[in-house]
Design a protein around this motif. Structure first.
Motif, PDB file in Angstrom:
ATOM      1  N   GLU A 143       0.748  -1.379  -0.019  1.00 12.58           N
ATOM      2  CA  GLU A 143      -0.047  -0.150  -0.128  1.00 12.58           C
ATOM      3  C   GLU A 143       0.796   1.448   0.028  1.00 12.58           C
ATOM      4  O   GLU A 143       0.448   2.388  -0.604  1.00 12.58           O
ATOM      5  CB  GLU A 143      -0.810  -0.056   1.409  1.00 12.58           C
ATOM      6  CG  GLU A 143      -1.860  -1.131   1.207  1.00 12.58           C
ATOM      7  CD  GLU A 143      -2.849  -1.075   2.450  1.00 12.58           C
ATOM      8  OE1 GLU A 143      -2.810  -0.281   3.294  1.00 12.58           O
ATOM      9  OE2 GLU A 143      -3.883  -2.011   2.459  1.00 12.58           O
ATOM     10  N   PHE A 144       1.888   1.227   0.422  1.00 12.21           N
ATOM     11  CA  PHE A 144       3.020   2.403   0.542  1.00 12.21           C
ATOM     12  C   PHE A 144       4.454   1.733   0.488  1.00 12.21           C
ATOM     13  O   PHE A 144       4.714   0.933   1.283  1.00 12.21           O
ATOM     14  CB  PHE A 144       2.638   3.044   1.829  1.00 12.21           C
ATOM     15  CG  PHE A 144       3.298   4.513   1.864  1.00 12.21           C
ATOM     16  CD1 PHE A 144       3.227   5.607   1.238  1.00 12.21           C
ATOM     17  CD2 PHE A 144       4.741   4.476   2.649  1.00 12.21           C
ATOM     18  CE1 PHE A 144       3.696   6.863   1.502  1.00 12.21           C
ATOM     19  CE2 PHE A 144       5.323   5.567   2.846  1.00 12.21           C
ATOM     20  CZ  PHE A 144       5.149   6.796   2.249  1.00 12.21           C
ATOM     21  N   ALA A 145       5.175   2.610  -0.068  1.00  8.00           N
ATOM     22  CA  ALA A 145       6.618   2.550  -0.014  1.00  8.00           C
ATOM     23  C   ALA A 145       7.276   3.683  -0.368  1.00  8.00           C
ATOM     24  O   ALA A 145       6.944   4.539  -1.474  1.00  8.00           O
ATOM     25  CB  ALA A 145       7.027   1.428  -1.076  1.00  8.00           C
ATOM     26  N   SER A 146       8.296   4.194   0.445  1.00 10.44           N
ATOM     27  CA  SER A 146       8.846   5.485  -0.104  1.00 10.44           C
ATOM     28  C   SER A 146      10.274   5.474   0.451  1.00 10.44           C
ATOM     29  O   SER A 146      10.532   4.915   1.640  1.00 10.44           O
ATOM     30  CB  SER A 146       8.321   6.752   0.679  1.00 10.44           C
ATOM     31  OG  SER A 146       8.872   7.729   0.541  1.00 10.44           O
ATOM     32  N   PHE A 147      11.237   5.659  -0.344  1.00 10.46           N
ATOM     33  CA  PHE A 147      12.643   5.966   0.188  1.00 10.46           C
ATOM     34  C   PHE A 147      13.223   7.378  -0.051  1.00 10.46           C
ATOM     35  O   PHE A 147      12.773   7.954  -1.009  1.00 10.46           O
ATOM     36  CB  PHE A 147      13.705   5.019  -0.703  1.00 10.46           C
ATOM     37  CG  PHE A 147      15.050   5.295  -0.421  1.00 10.46           C
ATOM     38  CD1 PHE A 147      15.704   4.665   0.764  1.00 10.46           C
ATOM     39  CD2 PHE A 147      16.021   6.142  -1.214  1.00 10.46           C
ATOM     40  CE1 PHE A 147      17.072   4.672   0.985  1.00 10.46           C
ATOM     41  CE2 PHE A 147      17.215   6.455  -0.857  1.00 10.46           C
ATOM     42  CZ  PHE A 147      17.757   5.603   0.242  1.00 10.46           C
ATOM     43  N   GLY A 148      13.226   7.889   1.368  1.00 13.44           N
ATOM     44  CA  GLY A 148      13.501   9.195   1.424  1.00 13.44           C
ATOM     45  C   GLY A 148      13.014   9.917   2.651  1.00 13.44           C
ATOM     46  O   GLY A 148      13.848   9.478   3.589  1.00 13.44           O
ATOM     47  N   THR A 149      12.281  10.654   2.908  1.00 12.39           N
ATOM     48  CA  THR A 149      12.021  11.220   4.193  1.00 12.39           C
ATOM     49  C   THR A 149      10.460  11.240   4.521  1.00 12.39           C
ATOM     50  O   THR A 149       9.759  12.247   4.595  1.00 12.39           O
ATOM     51  CB  THR A 149      12.267  12.870   4.100  1.00 12.39           C
ATOM     52  OG1 THR A 149      11.516  13.640   3.352  1.00 12.39           O
ATOM     53  CG2 THR A 149      13.692  13.055   4.157  1.00 12.39           C
ATOM     54  N   PRO A 150       9.793   9.972   4.423  1.00 12.06           N
ATOM     55  CA  PRO A 150       8.209   9.721   4.550  1.00 12.06           C
ATOM     56  C   PRO A 150       8.069  10.091   6.244  1.00 12.06           C
ATOM     57  O   PRO A 150       8.937  10.056   7.040  1.00 12.06           O
ATOM     58  CB  PRO A 150       8.272   8.224   4.341  1.00 12.06           C
ATOM     59  CG  PRO A 150       9.502   7.657   4.640  1.00 12.06           C
ATOM     60  CD  PRO A 150      10.666   8.545   4.260  1.00 12.06           C
ATOM     61  N   SER A 151       6.751  10.445   6.445  1.00  9.09           N
ATOM     62  CA  SER A 151       6.368  10.793   7.775  1.00  9.09           C
ATOM     63  C   SER A 151       5.253   9.674   8.149  1.00  9.09           C
ATOM     64  O   SER A 151       4.693   9.252   7.206  1.00  9.09           O
ATOM     65  CB  SER A 151       5.997  12.428   7.863  1.00  9.09           C
ATOM     66  OG  SER A 151       5.158  12.599   7.025  1.00  9.09           O
ATOM     67  N   GLY A 152       4.741   9.911   9.446  1.00  7.21           N
ATOM     68  CA  GLY A 152       3.415   9.013   9.890  1.00  7.21           C
ATOM     69  C   GLY A 152       3.687   7.922  10.530  1.00  7.21           C
ATOM     70  O   GLY A 152       4.991   7.607  10.714  1.00  7.21           O
ATOM     71  N   THR A 153       2.687   7.073  10.623  1.00 17.25           N
ATOM     72  CA  THR A 153       2.775   5.892  11.382  1.00 17.25           C
ATOM     73  C   THR A 153       2.021   4.792  10.352  1.00 17.25           C
ATOM     74  O   THR A 153       1.437   5.077   9.458  1.00 17.25           O
ATOM     75  CB  THR A 153       2.180   5.937  12.684  1.00 17.25           C
ATOM     76  OG1 THR A 153       0.900   6.106  12.555  1.00 17.25           O
ATOM     77  CG2 THR A 153       2.968   6.981  13.572  1.00 17.25           C
ATOM     78  N   CYS A 154       2.429   3.559  11.207  1.00 15.12           N
ATOM     79  CA  CYS A 154       1.829   2.471  10.285  1.00 15.12           C
ATOM     80  C   CYS A 154       0.366   2.693  10.061  1.00 15.12           C
ATOM     81  O   CYS A 154      -0.584   2.979  10.972  1.00 15.12           O
ATOM     82  CB  CYS A 154       1.775   1.037  11.022  1.00 15.12           C
ATOM     83  SG  CYS A 154       1.377  -0.163  10.241  1.00 15.12           S
ATOM     84  N   GLY A 155      -0.145   2.653   8.535  1.00 16.33           N
ATOM     85  CA  GLY A 155      -1.428   2.791   8.288  1.00 16.33           C
ATOM     86  C   GLY A 155      -1.757   4.209   7.859  1.00 16.33           C
ATOM     87  O   GLY A 155      -2.729   4.368   7.258  1.00 16.33           O
ATOM     88  N   SER A 156      -0.772   5.125   8.220  1.00  7.36           N
ATOM     89  CA  SER A 156      -1.065   6.717   7.859  1.00  7.36           C
ATOM     90  C   SER A 156       0.283   7.472   7.217  1.00  7.36           C
ATOM     91  O   SER A 156       0.568   8.372   7.670  1.00  7.36           O
ATOM     92  CB  SER A 156      -1.481   7.404   8.732  1.00  7.36           C
ATOM     93  OG  SER A 156      -0.948   7.341  10.028  1.00  7.36           O
ATOM     94  N   PHE A 157       0.862   6.527   6.449  1.00  9.15           N
ATOM     95  CA  PHE A 157       2.378   6.935   6.127  1.00  9.15           C
ATOM     96  C   PHE A 157       2.140   8.080   4.811  1.00  9.15           C
ATOM     97  O   PHE A 157       1.111   8.023   4.314  1.00  9.15           O
ATOM     98  CB  PHE A 157       3.460   5.824   5.413  1.00  9.15           C
ATOM     99  CG  PHE A 157       3.946   4.996   6.646  1.00  9.15           C
ATOM    100  CD1 PHE A 157       4.839   5.708   7.553  1.00  9.15           C
ATOM    101  CD2 PHE A 157       3.683   3.714   6.617  1.00  9.15           C
ATOM    102  CE1 PHE A 157       5.329   4.852   8.423  1.00  9.15           C
ATOM    103  CE2 PHE A 157       4.420   2.991   7.488  1.00  9.15           C
ATOM    104  CZ  PHE A 157       5.289   3.507   8.645  1.00  9.15           C
ATOM    105  N   GLN A 158       3.151   8.873   5.025  1.00 15.94           N
ATOM    106  CA  GLN A 158       3.107   9.883   3.894  1.00 15.94           C
ATOM    107  C   GLN A 158       4.289  10.475   3.212  1.00 15.94           C
ATOM    108  O   GLN A 158       5.347  10.195   3.910  1.00 15.94           O
ATOM    109  CB  GLN A 158       2.360  11.267   4.366  1.00 15.94           C
ATOM    110  CG  GLN A 158       0.806  11.128   4.896  1.00 15.94           C
ATOM    111  CD  GLN A 158       0.434  12.440   5.384  1.00 15.94           C
ATOM    112  OE1 GLN A 158       1.091  13.336   5.767  1.00 15.94           O
ATOM    113  NE2 GLN A 158      -0.861  12.551   5.311  1.00 15.94           N
ATOM    114  N   LYS A 159       4.283  10.735   1.980  1.00 15.53           N
ATOM    115  CA  LYS A 159       5.828  10.914   1.482  1.00 15.53           C
ATOM    116  C   LYS A 159       6.182  12.136   1.932  1.00 15.53           C
ATOM    117  O   LYS A 159       5.325  13.198   2.284  1.00 15.53           O
ATOM    118  CB  LYS A 159       5.509  10.963  -0.524  1.00 15.53           C
ATOM    119  CG  LYS A 159       5.112   9.639  -0.782  1.00 15.53           C
ATOM    120  CD  LYS A 159       4.776   9.907  -2.473  1.00 15.53           C
ATOM    121  CE  LYS A 159       4.449   8.455  -2.866  1.00 15.53           C
ATOM    122  NZ  LYS A 159       4.133   8.586  -4.347  1.00 15.53           N
TER     123      LYS A 159
END
Length: 602
Positions: free
Chosen positions: A569-585
């Protein structure tokens, strides 16, 4: 000969008395300030509290794993010898075994292994890495005492060194808000707030208590597809109350002294005569009945009609019921069903705590003033008729004339028994009963007691929870505005393949047709890691004392047995924020992160 035997036993007794000595220990959220009562004794932490218990009507408490790991590392860095988690595996208070008044049937305790035996991630995995890091320091820990050096206002280094190339260090930052950059042995280290870094060779960090690199697991309760069939009901008979009573007394007796804990329930019964000249019988205001109870709950009946209920709390067991009394001219029967919700188990002189109707019982508003019923003649009946008939037993349940028909047509009534059958669901996931539609009572499966249930709504302050700072149960609360406990654990070992008997006793009135059997499953797994994240998996100490450490972060994502990854559902290499279930790029993001991960995973 007899004299010789007597002397031998006396000498042995003295020798045993002299050799026996107490080793004191510590229980609590933190035990780094604890010292044994003799310098030569080990420093033992027998209860490292992983969470906190839950009470009906209260919130569910969660202890962040970062703080728990921080507490354990603080204890070890001071020279602690032993620590034991309470609880490491959460449990269930089946039957009436809950420890203390108002304690829920669930004793999950936010433990690393939850009530259902499943790993609570990240708590389980993060603590596992903590233990591995401590194990890497073993030789230095058991061979030397720590020396403490200040690294700043809130920062310290605790160093264990044998002087023979065996060295382990714990670098701590007690600041609750700010990270710190410290210099130790000529090297610089970054310490997050409220954290400890472990260096098994006094050089390389293999673990930091605040940096969680293991997976986070989100759990869910899903339908099993197993239907509850053939619902039938049985009314707890209160019309014949007192007819078989063998105990009468002047005044109100303490409940547990009468029931001897053979039942949660005790009936208090008396009668009052009302003159036909009373003005309330001709349209005036009804009298008010007040009942003062020492705890824990009471249901009030007048002439067989339910008048109302009142409850105490764990903090304030005593309460007063007050309600308009629907009386008639002549003799009126008053029946008070007092309910215990667990036995006292802790507190100042808790052996003197009382349960049951122990205060005044008074009718207010009669023409000639109040009428005190407290010191009348009272009759007592231990337990329920359904309990005496053993309605919960698979062999006895069929011998009773249950009522069939639509539960909706029968309506929600107090003091009602329900019976249904179901087949065991397939699979091996842990099971639970969803009792959201019910009120308060007890439940059995195949004669085994699942425990007390109560849809008491949680009151508290479910604000944002931070791991940093001294933990107290009020810091991290959950389920505000929801029932304290909705799901009740059903062991699969209690089930037969087919025709399992479910029996429910409902005190207040609920909708049994909406009870369902659910399974506890993993909904999603997540992970969040950083480059050069410390991990024991990347570290190895050779027998000769040489060390090898790599800086590559490593995260293991694992589904539950029988499950597989269905989507990313979500994958980001960089500076993502948030917690499990609500990650954001974040502002920095590699656009091919998702595609690369999908390609790498089967």
């Amino acid at each position: 000969m007899g004299q010789e035997t007597f002397l031998t036993l006396e000498i042995l007794s003295v020798a045993l008395t002299k050799s026996w000595e107490q080793i004191n220990t510590c229980n609590g959220f933190y035990c780094d300030a604890f010292s044994p009562n003799k310098p030569y004794k080990p420093t033992l932490w027998t209860e490292a509290w992983s969470g906190w218990f839950t009470e009906f009507g209260g919130t569910v408490h969660r202890r962040p794993v970062q703080d728990l790991a921080f507490a354990v590392a603080r204890f070890i860095q001071k020279g602690g010898s032993f620590f034991n988690y309470y609880m490491y595996h959460g449990g269930t208070n089946f039957g009436r075994t809950a420890g203390g008044p108002f304690i829920t049937t669930s004793y999950d305790y936010d433990a690393p292994l939850d009530e259902y035996g499943l790993m609570r991630q990240p708590k389980y995995g993060h603590l596992k890495q903590l233990h591995e890091a401590i194990k890497l320091c073993e030789y230095a820990l058991v061979s030397s005492d720590p020396t403490v050096t200040s690294l700043g206002t809130y920062q310290q280094a605790h160093v264990f060194s044998t002087g023979q190339q065996k060295c382990a260090a714990f670098l701590s930052n007690y600041n609750t808000k700010s990270a710190a950059r410290v210099t130790f042995n000529g090297r610089q280290y970054n310490l997050p707030p409220w954290s400890i870094s472990i260096l098994p060779d006094c050089k390389n960090v293999v673990f930091n208590t605040a940096k969680v690199a293991v997976q986070h697991t989100k759990m869910q309760m899903l339908p099993t597809g197993s239907k509850l069939l053939s619902w039938e009901t049985y009314d707890e008979d209160i019309s014949s109350l007192g007819e078989s009573s063998t105990l009468t007394a002047i005044g109100l007796l303490e409940q547990i002294n009468i029931t001897r804990d053979t039942s949660d329930y005790l009936w208090y019964m008396t009668s009052v005569e009302i003159s036909s000249s009373e003005s309330f019988l001709r349209g005036g205001q009804k009298p008010t009945l007040t009942v003062e109870s020492a705890g824990h709950a009471v249901h009030v009946f007048i002439n067989g009609q339910f008048l109302g209920s009142a409850f105490g709390t764990r903090e304030n067991r005593r309460f007063t019921f007050s309600g308009p009394a629907n009386l008639r001219a002549g003799i009126n029967k008053i029946a008070l069903l007092s309910i215990a919700v667990g036995l006292p188990n802790v507190g100042l002189h808790y052996e003197t705590w009382e349960t049951g109707v122990r205060g005044a019982v008074v009718l207010h508003g009669l023409d000639h003033g109040n009428k005190d019923l407290t010191w009348q003649k009272w009759s007592y009946q231990v337990g329920l008729k359904g309990e005496a008939m053993n309605l919960v037993s698979p062999s006895e349940a069929t011998s009773v004339d249950w009522t069939r028909g639509s539960l909706a047509a029968q309506g929600q009534q107090s003091l009602k028994w329900y019976k249904a059958y179901f087949d065991a669901p397939t699979g091996n996931e842990p099971l639970a009963l969803d009792l959201r539609s019910m009120g308060k009572g007890q439940v059995w499966i195949n004669g085994q007691s699942i425990g007390r249930y109560w849809m008491a709504y949680a009151k508290g302050d479910c604000k944002t929870c931070s791991y940093a700072g001294t933990f107290r149960p009020i810091n991290c609360q959950r389920r505000c505005g929801h029932p304290t406990q909705r799901w009740y654990h059903v062991p699969r070992s209690w089930l037969k393949p087919t025709k399992n008997l479910l029996v429910v006793f409902e005190e207040l009135g609920g909708d049994a047709s909406r009870i369902s059997l659910v399974k506890r499953s993993v909904a999603r797994v997540c992970a969040d890691a950083h480059e050069h994240h410390p991990t024991t998996d990347n570290y190895d100490i050779e027998n000769k004392g040489n060390s090898n450490s790599t800086g590559n972060a490593k995260v293991l994502l694992q589904c539950a047995p029988g499950q597989s990854i269905t989507s990313i559902e979500f994958a980001s290499f960089g500076t993502p924020s948030g917690t499990c279930g609500s990650f954001q790029k974040g502002t920095c993001h590699a656009p091919n992160s998702h595609a690369m991960l999908e390609k790498a995973l089967p």
